[in-house]
Motif scaffolding. Structure first.
Motif, PDB file in Angstrom:
ATOM      1  N   THR A 193       0.831  -1.207   0.000  1.00 43.41           N
ATOM      2  CA  THR A 193       0.000   0.000   0.000  1.00 43.41           C
ATOM      3  C   THR A 193       0.867   1.259   0.000  1.00 43.41           C
ATOM      4  OG1 THR A 193      -1.642  -1.243   1.254  1.00 43.41           O
ATOM      5  CG2 THR A 193      -1.924   1.151   1.178  1.00 43.41           C
ATOM      6  N   LYS A 194       1.905   1.247   0.831  1.00 41.58           N
ATOM      7  CA  LYS A 194       2.842   2.387   0.853  1.00 41.58           C
ATOM      8  C   LYS A 194       3.459   2.568  -0.541  1.00 41.58           C
ATOM      9  CE  LYS A 194       5.328   5.420   3.322  1.00 41.58           C
ATOM     10  NZ  LYS A 194       4.678   6.544   4.017  1.00 41.58           N
ATOM     11  N   ALA A 195       3.854   1.475  -1.150  1.00 40.20           N
ATOM     12  CA  ALA A 195       4.463   1.555  -2.488  1.00 40.20           C
ATOM     13  C   ALA A 195       3.465   2.123  -3.495  1.00 40.20           C
ATOM     14  CB  ALA A 195       4.936   0.168  -2.923  1.00 40.20           C
ATOM     15  N   ARG A 196       2.199   1.695  -3.405  1.00 42.94           N
ATOM     16  CA  ARG A 196       1.199   2.172  -4.353  1.00 42.94           C
ATOM     17  C   ARG A 196       0.955   3.666  -4.193  1.00 42.94           C
ATOM     18  NH1 ARG A 196       0.050   1.134  -9.165  1.00 42.94           N
ATOM     19  NH2 ARG A 196      -0.087  -1.097  -8.706  1.00 42.94           N
ATOM     20  N   ARG A 197       1.030   4.144  -2.961  1.00 42.36           N
ATOM     21  CA  ARG A 197       0.891   5.581  -2.729  1.00 42.36           C
ATOM     22  C   ARG A 197       2.022   6.348  -3.406  1.00 42.36           C
ATOM     23  NH1 ARG A 197      -2.168   7.490   1.380  1.00 42.36           N
ATOM     24  NH2 ARG A 197      -0.577   8.866   2.265  1.00 42.36           N
ATOM     25  N   ILE A 198       3.227   5.784  -3.302  1.00 43.83           N
ATOM     26  CA  ILE A 198       4.379   6.437  -3.931  1.00 43.83           C
ATOM     27  C   ILE A 198       4.220   6.397  -5.445  1.00 43.83           C
ATOM     28  CG2 ILE A 198       6.890   6.316  -4.219  1.00 43.83           C
ATOM     29  CD1 ILE A 198       6.955   5.217  -1.276  1.00 43.83           C
ATOM     30  N   ARG A 199       3.807   5.231  -5.956  1.00 46.88           N
ATOM     31  CA  ARG A 199       3.576   5.116  -7.406  1.00 46.88           C
ATOM     32  C   ARG A 199       2.514   6.115  -7.850  1.00 46.88           C
ATOM     33  NH1 ARG A 199       5.856   5.031 -11.393  1.00 46.88           N
ATOM     34  NH2 ARG A 199       6.922   3.040 -11.166  1.00 46.88           N
ATOM     35  N   SER A 200       1.514   6.349  -7.032  1.00 46.07           N
ATOM     36  CA  SER A 200       0.411   7.222  -7.456  1.00 46.07           C
ATOM     37  C   SER A 200       0.845   8.676  -7.611  1.00 46.07           C
ATOM     38  CB  SER A 200      -0.772   7.118  -6.484  1.00 46.07           C
ATOM     39  OG  SER A 200      -0.479   7.824  -5.281  1.00 46.07           O
ATOM     40  N   VAL A 201       1.948   9.074  -6.968  1.00 46.87           N
ATOM     41  CA  VAL A 201       2.445  10.445  -7.177  1.00 46.87           C
ATOM     42  C   VAL A 201       3.615  10.484  -8.157  1.00 46.87           C
ATOM     43  CG1 VAL A 201       1.699  11.310  -4.919  1.00 46.87           C
ATOM     44  CG2 VAL A 201       4.021  10.378  -5.168  1.00 46.87           C
ATOM     45  N   ALA A 202       4.221   9.325  -8.438  1.00 42.47           N
ATOM     46  CA  ALA A 202       5.430   9.315  -9.269  1.00 42.47           C
ATOM     47  C   ALA A 202       5.121   9.215 -10.752  1.00 42.47           C
ATOM     48  CB  ALA A 202       6.344   8.162  -8.848  1.00 42.47           C
ATOM     49  N   GLY A 203       3.843   9.071 -11.104  1.00 40.78           N
ATOM     50  CA  GLY A 203       3.480   8.960 -12.517  1.00 40.78           C
ATOM     51  C   GLY A 203       4.189   7.779 -13.140  1.00 40.78           C
ATOM     52  N   SER A 204       4.831   8.000 -14.285  1.00 40.92           N
ATOM     53  CA  SER A 204       5.497   6.883 -14.953  1.00 40.92           C
ATOM     54  C   SER A 204       6.998   6.870 -14.684  1.00 40.92           C
ATOM     55  CB  SER A 204       5.215   6.947 -16.451  1.00 40.92           C
ATOM     56  OG  SER A 204       5.689   8.197 -16.943  1.00 40.92           O
ATOM     57  N   ASP A 205       7.439   7.660 -13.714  1.00 40.62           N
ATOM     58  CA  ASP A 205       8.867   7.642 -13.353  1.00 40.62           C
ATOM     59  C   ASP A 205       9.285   6.260 -12.868  1.00 40.62           C
ATOM     60  OD1 ASP A 205       8.779  10.351 -13.847  1.00 40.62           O
ATOM     61  OD2 ASP A 205       9.048  10.971 -11.756  1.00 40.62           O
ATOM     62  N   SER A 206      10.560   6.008 -12.942  1.00 46.76           N
ATOM     63  CA  SER A 206      11.075   4.732 -12.456  1.00 46.76           C
ATOM     64  C   SER A 206      11.226   4.785 -10.930  1.00 46.76           C
ATOM     65  CB  SER A 206      12.417   4.466 -13.127  1.00 46.76           C
ATOM     66  OG  SER A 206      12.998   3.317 -12.589  1.00 46.76           O
TER      67      SER A 206
END
Lengths: 488, 488
Positions: free
Chosen positions: B137-150
């Motif tokens: 869940t924490k990772a998904r939150r980070i992904r949700s703000v990082a867009g398509s960045d690696s």
């Protein structure tokens, strides 16, 4: 099956290979492990995790599957992979024993090893020590407010994985806990396994009284009855008293050791005081009142200050996950290396951020203890060849703040080396203490601190000074750096 | 050597023996796993950890050392220990697959098993799912703000033990990360291992340019140069550009994929924008700008909003320890049991605290999805025998709040069963997906939510209703309880 030798960051391997190709990989060097900030806004950290570091270093070797995986990544060449086959840890390690009470900036582990070995081990060594020290420290904070009450670790179901649960439970014992509900950890480390009763036990019987009776018949010697399933004061405590009376009669008037009740919900202060009155009136004032439910050091301190009648605590989630400070930021920095001529070259990390400037050289920590009251005067970070003559007067000072000094009379203090030898050239020379010995040492260590240092928030800062010689070395290297900058 | 069968709380064993002695241990019952509150103040949780639960259940058996330890505690009798020798998990398990996006109150695992089995497994099952779902869940939150960045997971050195690091890294991939620095986890789960360069590499050479050149010669295909060791803009970036020019010339005018620089300190917004300008002016505007240093979803969101030029992120401590919410409070409650006549008796937990009243009975979760836009309408918690006919109009409502209903037209929505069969009477019937399949499913699942539900703070609440039938069952049991109370 891959081994723990792969338990590290990828860049440690790529750096190792890079140095291997440059033939710089066997450069002997010194790395320091230390941390910069106490967790939980406290005054100290309790060291734990060394046993797992030792186990890792002792068994460090790459098996065929490890090598096969590294080959598969496409990043490594055959000569390096061949080299890894006989790779072992050959370094020298000095470390603060588990249970040590330590402070920011102090060298807690000193590694002297060929550079590639020192690099590889950074990640797992940091992980074990960061994690377990954090949990031991959290446990010690809880112990510091719980007085002599019994403390049980109950956090497994919320732990961050198996090791967090198993190693974590061990760390709580180092921090002053008495037992754990985690059976695996209890078996592995000889910890006392503890437990009471589940709500689902009560719900497996037609009513609470029947459930209590069945339990009492089977577990007379661990007779703690969970009283909050239906109604704590209306039903739970009266039923418990009823069963205690039956047990007492059966045993000819005595009660089994440690018998009592457990509260797991509601206002623990109110309920415990009411329950105590009811138990007392029934002649069971020596009953244990065990409490659990989202506890930590702050909540226990509150309950204590409100005169709760709780004498035994089960602490779970917030202990095993180190709630409040999710990680101890321990770091691992190069402090020097030997050049080709065998000359030692101290190094330090420069930074615009003054507190991030590291201490160069091969160092140790001397602990000054008042001989009369056995309290800590302070710690001195110094070079390995320095000593203090305790038969002479001594000025304990920090060269950076010379006005803040303490004059010590001759023969008024003792000096103890914080770091002890663990490995000498790859050979384990440390006689691993058993957990009860670690606990005894930890309990002695915390007594070095005056009570004000155990305060949960905004405690005073323990004095950690650096020696004049170390200060001079640092100044010399800083000056060289400034000159180099001007020259460029 | 003791086995994972001891990985549980002591009271599970004492309760098991207690039921064994009462001959209540094989009572078939249903337990639900669910959680009450989303972590990190978010709108959802991403499920992870099921693979480790399955592995645990499949291999659950007591070896001689386990039995010997239990005997040693003095708490268990020989008939019970004898019984444990052939003990296996024989239950039926339905669960939300890893990668599922789920909400408070929903049944996420349904266990139908003899009571002693269901009790024993509570602790480890909860641990794996609580921990790994929290990290995903924490990772998904980070992904949700990082867009398509690696996004790379860099947290091993601060993880709460080996499993936290290894299983945690896997969970971050389920949450949308692209790779991990943890070599063990990469090897174990087929994750892409990632890494850049250590400060100690730079410090192993006489100067930064030499260090960069040596690295470029060896790792042209993972050419990310760490530019902050001495002075990022004055020295690091110019040296990197110099080396990029040399590489470009050597390769006849092309640059290797993914080449770039890494920032690990200082103001990442300012430094990245300045570095980007310098790289652009030198013809390297496609260089990756990789950043790390105490990042989390909030800091990345800030940096994004300040137009930082960072395109690739390494996230460590705050991800792998789930900073902000140290534990997911998943619980495991009895929902019903079969009596001796084979009649199913739904049960529920009553509580003064309304949101702690549980849902009784054998339940499932139906997911209603808008057929046109593939967005989630909401989830329905209902009894296992309930169905929804999508060819007819349907009113999606919560019987407790009938004024808040949604009318759905016939054939305008699809209904999906969230829970899938994992074990049937002890036999694994689930075809374990490989990690890339889980990732693909997780990426589809998150798309079910409108973007506002991904907001970091104070997002709207996803609709989770209970069915009319479940509501009625609950009311019946509540009424029975009230009558019983009056009767007493």
């Amino acid at each position: 099956m891959i081994s723990k030798a792969l338990l590290t960051d990828l860049y440690q391997f790529t750096m190792m290979q890079g140095l291997f190709k440059e033939n710089l990989h066997r450069t002997p060097c010194v790395f320091d492990r230390f941390y910069r900030k106490n967790p939980f806004n406290g005054a100290y950290t309790v060291v734990a995790g060394l046993e797992h570091v030792i186990d890792y270093l002792k068994n460090l070797a790459f098996n065929e599957d490890d090598i096969a995986y590294l080959r598969e990544t496409g990043l490594f060449e055959e000569d390096f992979l061949e080299y890894l086959k006989d790779f072992r840890f050959t370094g020298t390690v000095y470390a603060a024993p588990e249970g040590s009470v330590v402070f920011p900036g102090e060298v807690l582990v000193r590694i002297e090893a060929p550079k590639d070995e020192a690099m590889l081990i950074e990640t797992p060594l940091s992980m074990y020590l960061n994690h377990e020290s954090l949990i031991a420290t959290k446990a010690r904070r809880i112990r510091s407010v719980a007085g002599s009450d019994s403390l049980a670790e109950f956090g497994m179901r919320r732990a961050q994985g198996t090791n967090a649960a198993v190693y974590g439970a061990r760390a709580t014992i180092i921090g002053g806990f008495n037992g754990t509900s985690n059976v695996y950890s209890a078996a592995q480390y000889g910890i006392k396994p503890v437990g009471t009763m589940a709500h689902s036990w009560i719900m497996s019987f037609p009513d609470e009284l029947t459930a209590f009776r069945s339990y009492a018949a089977q577990y007379e010697n661990m007779l703690v009855l969970l009283v909050d399933t239906y109604d704590t004061l209306q039903q739970g405590v009266p039923n418990a008293i009823q069963v205690f009376r039956e047990v007492k009669e059966r045993r000819g008037g005595t009660m089994p050791k440690g018998y009592g009740i457990r509260l797991d919900s509601g206002d623990l202060s109110y309920l415990s005081q009411e329950a105590f009155q009811m138990l007392k009136e029934a002649g069971f004032e020596d009953a244990t009142i065990f409490a659990s439910n989202d506890l930590d050091e702050h909540r226990i301190a509150d309950l204590k200050s409100q005169h709760s009648a709780i004498t035994s605590w089960g602490v779970g989630t917030k202990l095993i996950t180190a709630d409040g400070t999710s990680a101890l930021g321990g770091v691992y920095k190069l402090a020097g290396q030997w050049d080709e001529a065998g000359q030692f070259r101290p190094t330090m990390k420069f930074s615009d951020n003054i507190e991030k400037v590291t201490n160069p050289g091969c160092k140790k920590v001397l602990r000054l203890i008042n001989r009369r009251n056995r309290k800590l005067i302070g710690d001195l970070i110094c070079l390995v060849d320095e000593t203090i003559d305790t038969t002479k007067p001594y000025t304990f000072e920090n060269p950076m703040y010379p006005w803040k000094c303490t004059h010590l009379e001759a023969n008024s203090f003792d000096v103890i080396d914080l770091l002890v030898p663990i490995f000498e050239k790859g050979k384990l020379v440390y006689d691993l203490p058993k957990l009860p010995e670690i606990v005894a040492y930890a309990n002695e260590q915390i007594k070095l601190l005056w009570p004000e240092y155990l305060r949960l928030n905004r405690p005073p800062v323990v004095k950690v000074n650096i020696s004049q010689k170390l200060h001079e070395l640092k100044q010399t290297l800083l000056l060289q750096k400034v000159k180099r900058n001007h020259h460029e």
